[in-house]
Scaffold this motif. Sequence first.
Motif, PDB file in Angstrom:
ATOM      1  N   MET A   1      35.229  38.839  53.002  1.00  0.00           N
ATOM      2  CA  MET A   1      34.606  38.675  51.752  1.00  0.00           C
ATOM      3  C   MET A   1      34.620  40.033  50.629  1.00  0.00           C
ATOM      4  SD  MET A   1      30.848  38.808  51.113  1.00  0.00           S
ATOM      5  CE  MET A   1      29.613  38.487  49.923  1.00  0.00           C
ATOM      6  N   VAL A   2      35.533  41.179  50.579  1.00  0.00           N
ATOM      7  CA  VAL A   2      35.370  42.185  49.964  1.00  0.00           C
ATOM      8  C   VAL A   2      36.663  41.953  49.177  1.00  0.00           C
ATOM      9  CG1 VAL A   2      35.768  44.728  49.614  1.00  0.00           C
ATOM     10  CG2 VAL A   2      33.847  43.913  50.851  1.00  0.00           C
ATOM     11  N   LEU A   3      37.448  41.609  50.501  1.00  0.00           N
ATOM     12  CA  LEU A   3      39.180  41.405  49.893  1.00  0.00           C
ATOM     13  C   LEU A   3      39.352  40.303  48.491  1.00  0.00           C
ATOM     14  CD1 LEU A   3      41.184  42.480  53.025  1.00  0.00           C
ATOM     15  CD2 LEU A   3      40.757  43.966  50.687  1.00  0.00           C
ATOM     16  N   LEU A   4      38.175  39.080  49.312  1.00  0.00           N
ATOM     17  CA  LEU A   4      37.974  37.924  48.124  1.00  0.00           C
ATOM     18  C   LEU A   4      37.930  38.034  47.096  1.00  0.00           C
ATOM     19  CD1 LEU A   4      38.282  34.703  47.746  1.00  0.00           C
ATOM     20  CD2 LEU A   4      36.293  34.836  49.377  1.00  0.00           C
ATOM     21  N   ILE A   5      36.741  38.627  46.595  1.00  0.00           N
ATOM     22  CA  ILE A   5      36.311  39.540  45.064  1.00  0.00           C
ATOM     23  C   ILE A   5      37.236  40.672  44.964  1.00  0.00           C
ATOM     24  CG2 ILE A   5      34.108  40.686  44.667  1.00  0.00           C
ATOM     25  CD1 ILE A   5      32.375  39.611  46.412  1.00  0.00           C
ATOM     26  N   GLY A   6      37.557  40.827  45.508  1.00  0.00           N
ATOM     27  CA  GLY A   6      38.480  42.376  44.587  1.00  0.00           C
ATOM     28  C   GLY A   6      39.662  41.754  44.371  1.00  0.00           C
ATOM     29  N   VAL A   7      40.624  40.605  44.858  1.00  0.00           N
ATOM     30  CA  VAL A   7      41.361  40.220  44.567  1.00  0.00           C
ATOM     31  C   VAL A   7      41.022  38.587  43.265  1.00  0.00           C
ATOM     32  CG1 VAL A   7      42.981  37.555  44.614  1.00  0.00           C
ATOM     33  CG2 VAL A   7      43.125  39.723  46.368  1.00  0.00           C
ATOM     34  N   SER A   8      40.130  38.839  43.721  1.00  0.00           N
ATOM     35  CA  SER A   8      39.450  37.486  42.671  1.00  0.00           C
ATOM     36  C   SER A   8      39.135  38.464  40.924  1.00  0.00           C
ATOM     37  CB  SER A   8      38.129  36.915  42.407  1.00  0.00           C
ATOM     38  OG  SER A   8      37.142  36.227  41.970  1.00  0.00           O
TER      39      SER A   8
ATOM     40  N   LEU B   1      36.644  46.100  43.753  1.00  0.00           N
ATOM     41  CA  LEU B   1      36.275  46.013  46.052  1.00  0.00           C
ATOM     42  C   LEU B   1      35.040  46.387  45.593  1.00  0.00           C
ATOM     43  CD1 LEU B   1      40.147  46.689  46.380  1.00  0.00           C
ATOM     44  CD2 LEU B   1      39.076  44.660  47.144  1.00  0.00           C
ATOM     45  N   VAL B   2      35.089  47.407  44.561  1.00  0.00           N
ATOM     46  CA  VAL B   2      33.417  48.249  44.542  1.00  0.00           C
ATOM     47  C   VAL B   2      32.836  47.771  44.792  1.00  0.00           C
ATOM     48  CG1 VAL B   2      32.495  50.261  43.154  1.00  0.00           C
ATOM     49  CG2 VAL B   2      34.588  50.602  43.794  1.00  0.00           C
TER      50      VAL B   2
END
Length: 73
Positions: free
Chosen positions: A22-29, A52-53
Motif C-alpha cells: 500500500m505504501v509503495l503503491l501510493i509512493g509510485v502513484s 511515501l511519507v
Amino acid sequence: MVGPSITKEERDETNRRLKIGMVLLIGVSGGLVSLQADPTPVQIAAAVGASLVIGAALTWFVVRTLGEFSPKR
C-alpha cells in the motif's frame, strides 16, 4: 470446530506485505502524477519521497482504524 488454515506467522507476514504494498503503491502513484508537470529528476524524487511519507501515514491510520472493528484474537 475447525481452526484457522494459516498460522499466526503467515498471517503477520501477509499483513506486512499488504502494508508495504500500500505504501509503495501510493509512493509510485505520486511519482507518476508528478510526470504530468514535466518535472526534473529531483522533483520526481521529491514527489515520490513525499508520497511515501503520506502513504505510510495513511497506512498507519487505516490499519489503526480497521483494528477497532476486527475481532480480537
